[in-house]
Design a protein around this motif. Structure first.
Motif, PDB file in Angstrom:
ATOM      1  N   PRO A  65      32.943  48.211  53.360  1.00 12.90           N
ATOM      2  CA  PRO A  65      33.234  46.905  53.966  1.00 12.90           C
ATOM      3  C   PRO A  65      34.492  46.352  53.296  1.00 12.90           C
ATOM      4  CG  PRO A  65      31.372  46.739  52.480  1.00 12.90           C
ATOM      5  CD  PRO A  65      31.750  48.182  52.515  1.00 12.90           C
ATOM      6  N   ALA A  66      35.632  46.942  53.692  1.00 13.25           N
ATOM      7  CA  ALA A  66      36.858  46.851  52.887  1.00 13.25           C
ATOM      8  C   ALA A  66      37.815  45.754  53.325  1.00 13.25           C
ATOM      9  CB  ALA A  66      37.581  48.202  52.929  1.00 13.25           C
ATOM     10  N   ARG A  67      37.442  44.945  54.306  1.00 10.64           N
ATOM     11  CA  ARG A  67      38.293  43.815  54.706  1.00 10.64           C
ATOM     12  C   ARG A  67      37.784  42.560  54.021  1.00 10.64           C
ATOM     13  NH1 ARG A  67      39.614  44.664  59.927  1.00 10.64           N
ATOM     14  NH2 ARG A  67      41.800  44.983  59.411  1.00 10.64           N
ATOM     15  N   LEU A  68      38.666  41.923  53.259  1.00 13.86           N
ATOM     16  CA  LEU A  68      38.292  40.773  52.426  1.00 13.86           C
ATOM     17  C   LEU A  68      39.207  39.595  52.719  1.00 13.86           C
ATOM     18  CD1 LEU A  68      38.115  43.100  49.398  1.00 13.86           C
ATOM     19  CD2 LEU A  68      36.160  41.659  49.961  1.00 13.86           C
ATOM     20  N   GLU A  80      44.479  37.942  53.591  1.00 11.33           N
ATOM     21  CA  GLU A  80      43.542  38.976  54.040  1.00 11.33           C
ATOM     22  C   GLU A  80      43.931  40.292  53.374  1.00 11.33           C
ATOM     23  OE1 GLU A  80      42.397  41.481  58.097  1.00 11.33           O
ATOM     24  OE2 GLU A  80      43.226  39.449  58.288  1.00 11.33           O
ATOM     25  N   MET A  81      42.959  41.001  52.827  1.00  8.79           N
ATOM     26  CA  MET A  81      43.229  42.264  52.129  1.00  8.79           C
ATOM     27  C   MET A  81      42.346  43.369  52.691  1.00  8.79           C
ATOM     28  SD  MET A  81      43.199  43.076  48.007  1.00  8.79           S
ATOM     29  CE  MET A  81      41.422  42.995  47.745  1.00  8.79           C
ATOM     30  N   LEU A  95      48.001  43.909  52.919  1.00 14.19           N
ATOM     31  CA  LEU A  95      47.813  42.463  52.792  1.00 14.19           C
ATOM     32  C   LEU A  95      48.421  41.752  53.996  1.00 14.19           C
ATOM     33  CD1 LEU A  95      48.802  42.048  49.039  1.00 14.19           C
ATOM     34  CD2 LEU A  95      46.493  41.995  49.977  1.00 14.19           C
ATOM     35  N   LYS A  96      47.808  40.660  54.362  1.00 16.04           N
ATOM     36  CA  LYS A  96      48.323  39.834  55.458  1.00 16.04           C
ATOM     37  C   LYS A  96      48.195  38.362  55.067  1.00 16.04           C
ATOM     38  CE  LYS A  96      46.940  41.065  59.567  1.00 16.04           C
ATOM     39  NZ  LYS A  96      46.075  41.163  60.758  1.00 16.04           N
ATOM     40  N   MET A 129      46.946  47.010  43.956  1.00 13.45           N
ATOM     41  CA  MET A 129      46.201  45.890  43.393  1.00 13.45           C
ATOM     42  C   MET A 129      45.178  46.383  42.368  1.00 13.45           C
ATOM     43  SD  MET A 129      47.597  43.394  45.163  1.00 13.45           S
ATOM     44  CE  MET A 129      46.556  41.914  45.114  1.00 13.45           C
ATOM     45  N   LYS A 130      45.161  45.716  41.218  1.00 11.24           N
ATOM     46  CA  LYS A 130      44.125  45.934  40.218  1.00 11.24           C
ATOM     47  C   LYS A 130      42.946  45.027  40.550  1.00 11.24           C
ATOM     48  CE  LYS A 130      43.260  45.560  35.225  1.00 11.24           C
ATOM     49  NZ  LYS A 130      43.867  45.182  33.917  1.00 11.24           N
ATOM     50  N   LEU A 131      41.744  45.605  40.653  1.00  8.62           N
ATOM     51  CA  LEU A 131      40.562  44.839  41.024  1.00  8.62           C
ATOM     52  C   LEU A 131      39.758  44.480  39.780  1.00  8.62           C
ATOM     53  CD1 LEU A 131      39.383  46.789  44.203  1.00  8.62           C
ATOM     54  CD2 LEU A 131      41.105  44.982  44.003  1.00  8.62           C
ATOM     55  N   ILE A 132      39.428  43.198  39.652  1.00 10.40           N
ATOM     56  CA  ILE A 132      38.689  42.689  38.497  1.00 10.40           C
ATOM     57  C   ILE A 132      37.357  42.119  38.996  1.00 10.40           C
ATOM     58  CG2 ILE A 132      38.740  41.079  36.557  1.00 10.40           C
ATOM     59  CD1 ILE A 132      41.895  41.110  36.992  1.00 10.40           C
TER      60      ILE A 132
END
Length: 340
Positions: A65-68, A80-81, A95-96, A129-132
């Motif tokens: 579910p990769a749209r955030l 939007e990522m 990215l948008k 992007m680095k995800l935290i």
């Protein structure tokens, strides 16, 4: 070859916006790859074209579910990522709007449950992007993310599982291998009972699915690479089927690209993994796949070119014209065709 040679008229009303309630009720256009002869069937008739001893090859990738949807930390601007694929220290993403995110920009999702920091930029608007986050990323995405439906689907998907195959298990795709959406567990059990070998391979679907062919001469098009893997069990089964004279029945263009990559690289099926950017278009010699199951694709897309290479451009464009005339449903939630 010219891009316009793969164009066709597609009325917008034929783009399927929602999946059918019953997966196997989809229509099936059977195409003789050598003669171009056509038969109108339904997907529950698929067993008529697969014989005992054949191998049915399915891509078992699972869609994230990769749209955030989040906001920039410094300005509160909406971002939007879409996660594309994991890379060192993070993810490649779309990215948008992309121009609002520069190196060092942080985007906040779910009130801080996930933070994405821009640590690199690539061509064509792709960011690194680095995800935290705390815990397991898949669980975080299950809570915050949405299924990344293609842009031509405007309707909201009520049941998220309808954009997953019933055999999905290896998480990592940005889009579903949609030819597999027509299968049910019951249909697969019936084929197995008939003596068909059910074989799973993995290719994680990435940016290439969303990327149009933008060059006039198709030989100049470059595919994005996608990760694939084949187990020893899968390789041994496929090799034994080939040796016995059975057909390799590939479900979808993703399975097809994986099978052909391995066969062209190694001359046989083998336990292996890696990245493929194989681009299949007319003139390509198929070495692995004997029968192809696929959905109906966009005009002038690399997927139409792949299917044309399996038969001929003339046969495929004629089949597509027939599908339009008979009002088949197109694209991800649409109907299917089998080339045998």
């Amino acid at each position: 070859m010219k891009l316009d040679e793969f164009d066709f008229n597609l009325p917008e009303n034929l783009i399927a916006q929602t999946p059918l309630k019953n997966r196997t009720e989809s229509r099936l256009l059977a195409v003789n790859k050598n003669t171009g002869d056509l038969e109108d069937k339904h997907f529950y008739n698929i067993g008529d074209y697969i014989k005992p001893g054949d191998a049915l090859v399915l891509n078992d990738t699972k869609v994230l579910p990769a749209r955030l949807f989040g906001i920039k930390k410094d300005t509160g601007a909406k971002i939007e990522m879409l996660l594309l694929k994991p890379i060192e220290e993070g993810y490649e993403v779309l990215l948008k709007p992309s121009k609002k995110v520069q190196l060092g920009t942080e985007v906040i999702f779910g009130e801080g449950k996930l933070i994405a920091e821009c640590i690199g930029k690539f061509d064509e608007g792709i960011h690194h992007m680095k995800l935290i986050y705390d815990g397991i990323l898949e669980h975080v995405l299950d809570e915050l993310g949405e299924m990344p439906l293609p842009p031509y689907i405007k309707e909201k998907l009520e049941d998220q599982d309808r954009y997953q195959t019933v055999f999905a298990r290896e998480t990592g795709s940005a889009a579903a291998p949609t030819a597999g959406l027509h299968f049910t567990k019951e249909l697969l059990a019936d084929l197995k009972a008939k003596g068909v070998h059910i074989v799973y391979i993995t290719l994680h679907v990435g940016l290439g699915t969303f990327r149009p062919v933008s060059v006039d001469t198709i030989e100049e098009h470059e595919m994005h690479s996608e990760f694939y893997t084949m187990t020893r069990e899968a390789a041994e089964t496929l090799n034994s089927v080939k040796e016995a004279g059975g057909n390799i029945v590939s479900v979808g263009t993703t399975s097809t690209r994986t099978l052909e990559t391995i066969m062209h690289d190694h001359g046989t099926f083998k336990e292996t993994s890696g990245f493929t950017d194989i681009f299949i278009y007319p003139g390509f010699t198929y070495k692995a796949v004997d029968v192809l199951i696929t959905n109906f694709h966009l005009p002038k897309s690399s997927l139409v070119m792949l299917v044309s290479a399996f038969s001929s451009r003339e046969h495929i464009l004629n089949a597509y014209s027939h599908a339009v005339d008979k009002e088949y449903r197109f694209f991800s939630f649409g109907d299917a065709m089998i080339l045998y």
